[in-house]
Design a protein around this motif. Structure first.
Motif, PDB file in Angstrom:
ATOM      1  N   ASN A  35      36.349  36.962  34.374  1.00  0.00           N
ATOM      2  CA  ASN A  35      37.089  35.705  34.478  1.00  0.00           C
ATOM      3  C   ASN A  35      38.534  36.046  34.855  1.00  0.00           C
ATOM      4  N   PHE A  36      38.778  36.184  36.154  1.00  0.00           N
ATOM      5  CA  PHE A  36      40.092  36.610  36.635  1.00  0.00           C
ATOM      6  C   PHE A  36      40.995  35.392  36.797  1.00  0.00           C
ATOM      7  N   GLN A  37      41.963  35.266  35.893  1.00  0.00           N
ATOM      8  CA  GLN A  37      42.936  34.178  35.922  1.00  0.00           C
ATOM      9  C   GLN A  37      44.332  34.799  36.013  1.00  0.00           C
ATOM     10  N   PRO A  38      44.793  35.107  37.233  1.00  0.00           N
ATOM     11  CA  PRO A  38      46.075  35.798  37.388  1.00  0.00           C
ATOM     12  C   PRO A  38      47.253  34.973  36.887  1.00  0.00           C
ATOM     13  N   ASN A  39      48.266  35.687  36.439  1.00  0.00           N
ATOM     14  CA  ASN A  39      49.468  35.047  35.923  1.00  0.00           C
ATOM     15  C   ASN A  39      50.673  35.592  36.698  1.00  0.00           C
ATOM     16  N   VAL A  40      51.021  34.906  37.772  1.00  0.00           N
ATOM     17  CA  VAL A  40      52.117  35.335  38.642  1.00  0.00           C
ATOM     18  C   VAL A  40      53.025  34.137  38.907  1.00  0.00           C
ATOM     19  N   PHE A  41      54.314  34.313  38.658  1.00  0.00           N
ATOM     20  CA  PHE A  41      55.267  33.226  38.903  1.00  0.00           C
ATOM     21  C   PHE A  41      56.352  33.725  39.850  1.00  0.00           C
ATOM     22  N   GLN A  42      56.137  33.486  41.145  1.00  0.00           N
ATOM     23  CA  GLN A  42      57.088  33.836  42.196  1.00  0.00           C
ATOM     24  C   GLN A  42      57.079  32.713  43.242  1.00  0.00           C
ATOM     25  N   PRO A  43      57.411  31.480  42.842  1.00  0.00           N
ATOM     26  CA  PRO A  43      57.275  30.348  43.763  1.00  0.00           C
ATOM     27  C   PRO A  43      58.239  30.434  44.939  1.00  0.00           C
ATOM     28  N   LEU A  44      57.828  29.841  46.060  1.00  0.00           N
ATOM     29  CA  LEU A  44      58.716  29.733  47.214  1.00  0.00           C
ATOM     30  C   LEU A  44      59.930  28.903  46.818  1.00  0.00           C
ATOM     31  N   VAL A  45      61.098  29.318  47.288  1.00  0.00           N
ATOM     32  CA  VAL A  45      62.333  28.611  46.912  1.00  0.00           C
ATOM     33  C   VAL A  45      62.575  27.393  47.789  1.00  0.00           C
ATOM     34  N   ALA A  85      29.226  46.321  36.150  1.00  0.00           N
ATOM     35  CA  ALA A  85      29.427  45.467  37.318  1.00  0.00           C
ATOM     36  C   ALA A  85      29.833  44.061  36.909  1.00  0.00           C
ATOM     37  N   GLY A  86      30.481  43.368  37.844  1.00  0.00           N
ATOM     38  CA  GLY A  86      30.815  41.968  37.648  1.00  0.00           C
ATOM     39  C   GLY A  86      29.650  41.084  38.031  1.00  0.00           C
ATOM     40  N   GLN A  87      29.826  39.788  37.863  1.00  0.00           N
ATOM     41  CA  GLN A  87      28.745  38.842  38.145  1.00  0.00           C
ATOM     42  C   GLN A  87      28.591  38.555  39.639  1.00  0.00           C
ATOM     43  N   GLU A  88      29.574  38.979  40.447  1.00  0.00           N
ATOM     44  CA  GLU A  88      29.545  38.789  41.895  1.00  0.00           C
ATOM     45  C   GLU A  88      30.439  39.842  42.528  1.00  0.00           C
ATOM     46  N   PRO A  89      30.419  39.981  43.857  1.00  0.00           N
ATOM     47  CA  PRO A  89      31.251  40.992  44.504  1.00  0.00           C
ATOM     48  C   PRO A  89      32.726  40.886  44.112  1.00  0.00           C
ATOM     49  N   LEU A  90      33.360  42.034  43.861  1.00  0.00           N
ATOM     50  CA  LEU A  90      34.738  42.049  43.391  1.00  0.00           C
ATOM     51  C   LEU A  90      35.705  41.469  44.414  1.00  0.00           C
ATOM     52  N   ALA A  91      35.427  41.664  45.699  1.00  0.00           N
ATOM     53  CA  ALA A  91      36.320  41.146  46.733  1.00  0.00           C
ATOM     54  C   ALA A  91      36.410  39.624  46.660  1.00  0.00           C
ATOM     55  N   GLY A  92      35.292  38.968  46.359  1.00  0.00           N
ATOM     56  CA  GLY A  92      35.291  37.511  46.235  1.00  0.00           C
ATOM     57  C   GLY A  92      36.038  37.050  44.998  1.00  0.00           C
ATOM     58  N   ILE A  93      35.883  37.795  43.896  1.00  0.00           N
ATOM     59  CA  ILE A  93      36.606  37.466  42.660  1.00  0.00           C
ATOM     60  C   ILE A  93      38.108  37.611  42.888  1.00  0.00           C
ATOM     61  N   PHE A  94      38.502  38.704  43.558  1.00  0.00           N
ATOM     62  CA  PHE A  94      39.920  38.917  43.843  1.00  0.00           C
ATOM     63  C   PHE A  94      40.457  37.828  44.768  1.00  0.00           C
ATOM     64  N   ARG A  95      39.699  37.467  45.793  1.00  0.00           N
ATOM     65  CA  ARG A  95      40.136  36.434  46.740  1.00  0.00           C
ATOM     66  C   ARG A  95      40.343  35.090  46.042  1.00  0.00           C
ATOM     67  N   ASP A  96      39.452  34.728  45.134  1.00  0.00           N
ATOM     68  CA  ASP A  96      39.611  33.471  44.390  1.00  0.00           C
ATOM     69  C   ASP A  96      40.915  33.484  43.595  1.00  0.00           C
ATOM     70  N   GLY A  97      41.225  34.628  42.975  1.00  0.00           N
ATOM     71  CA  GLY A  97      42.483  34.740  42.244  1.00  0.00           C
ATOM     72  C   GLY A  97      43.686  34.661  43.152  1.00  0.00           C
ATOM     73  N   LEU A  98      43.594  35.258  44.334  1.00  0.00           N
ATOM     74  CA  LEU A  98      44.668  35.207  45.324  1.00  0.00           C
ATOM     75  C   LEU A  98      44.950  33.763  45.749  1.00  0.00           C
ATOM     76  N   ILE A  99      43.910  33.012  46.042  1.00  0.00           N
ATOM     77  CA  ILE A  99      44.076  31.615  46.445  1.00  0.00           C
ATOM     78  C   ILE A  99      44.737  30.815  45.326  1.00  0.00           C
ATOM     79  N   GLN A 100      44.304  31.055  44.096  1.00  0.00           N
ATOM     80  CA  GLN A 100      44.896  30.368  42.940  1.00  0.00           C
ATOM     81  C   GLN A 100      46.394  30.652  42.851  1.00  0.00           C
ATOM     82  N   MET A 178      36.618  47.786  30.971  1.00  0.00           N
ATOM     83  CA  MET A 178      36.651  47.842  32.428  1.00  0.00           C
ATOM     84  C   MET A 178      37.050  46.498  33.029  1.00  0.00           C
ATOM     85  N   VAL A 179      36.551  45.423  32.451  1.00  0.00           N
ATOM     86  CA  VAL A 179      36.909  44.088  32.940  1.00  0.00           C
ATOM     87  C   VAL A 179      38.402  43.834  32.747  1.00  0.00           C
ATOM     88  N   LYS A 180      38.928  44.178  31.576  1.00  0.00           N
ATOM     89  CA  LYS A 180      40.353  43.984  31.315  1.00  0.00           C
ATOM     90  C   LYS A 180      41.205  44.813  32.264  1.00  0.00           C
TER      91      LYS A 180
END
Length: 207
Positions: A35-45, A85-100, A178-180
């Motif tokens: 469950n990748f829920q990234p926490n990044v706060f760098q909004p466009l100014v 292993a994760g429940q789906e390909p890691l690239a897709g999990i990472f991409r979903d987090g990137l879009i978020q 490993m997940v963490k």
């Protein structure tokens, strides 16, 4: 003589049983939900001056199953056929987090259009985990390559590879650890991306 023979045979039988148990575990696939829920706060100014779409991400690792986080090792340190292993390909999990992260930081996403297309993929993922009786300390290395392409000209205008990592001490659990570690290293990669002014300048107007 019979006692001596039995004493000689018992260790052999014990090793045989252990071998069967280890070989059975070695081929096991442990699937854990990531469950990748990234926490990044760098909004466009400022309001974004260009829109963006995110392409499907690739996985360039030399693994057949792209959902694999790591291969398991036996008590002697050798890699086995067992995997976490994760429940789906890691690239897709990472991409979903990137879009978020992009949406939460005021980038204008245009799934079917967009002036720019952000491409990328996972190049490497390794773990260095030290376990003891009470827990585990791990340090992952996640390498992700990004490339920004102008969709109208077809030219690549920017590209960079980031390496994410994060030292983590946690109560011992191979799968959960490993997940963490993956989540923390992926979050680190996204923090680096959004902090990079050479990337932001294509979308941000600064005084």
């Amino acid at each position: 003589m019979k006692v001596v023979s039995l004493c000689r045979i018992l260790p052999i039988l014990t090793l045989a049983v252990v071998g069967v148990i280890v070989s059975g575990c070695a081929s096991h696939k442990h699937t854990s939900h990531i469950n990748f829920q990234p926490n990044v706060f760098q909004p466009l100014v400022s309001s974004p001056k260009a829109s963006l779409r995110v392409a499907e991400f690739q996985d360039y690792r030399h693994v057949t199953d792209k959902a694999v986080l790591v291969s398991q090792r036996n008590g002697h340190g050798y890699t086995t056929s067992g995997v976490v292993a994760g429940q789906e390909p890691l690239a897709g999990i990472f991409r979903d987090g990137l879009i978020q992260v992009l949406e939460e930081n005021n980038f204008e996403l245009a799934p079917t259009s967009g002036m720019y297309e952000l491409r990328g993929g996972i190049r490497d993922l390794t773990f260095n985990v030290v376990t003891d009786f009470w827990g585990a300390t791990g340090r992952p290395k996640l390498q992700v390559h990004f490339e920004l392409v102008n969709r109208f000209s077809g030219n690549s205008v920017w590209k960079k590879t980031y390496t994410g990592g994060h030292a983590l001490s946690t109560p011992w659990s191979a799968d959960a650890t490993m997940v963490k570690l993956f989540n923390e290293s992926a979050n680190d990669v996204l923090q680096q991306l959004l902090a990079d002014n050479s990337f932001r300048r294509y979308f941000e107007t600064r005084d």
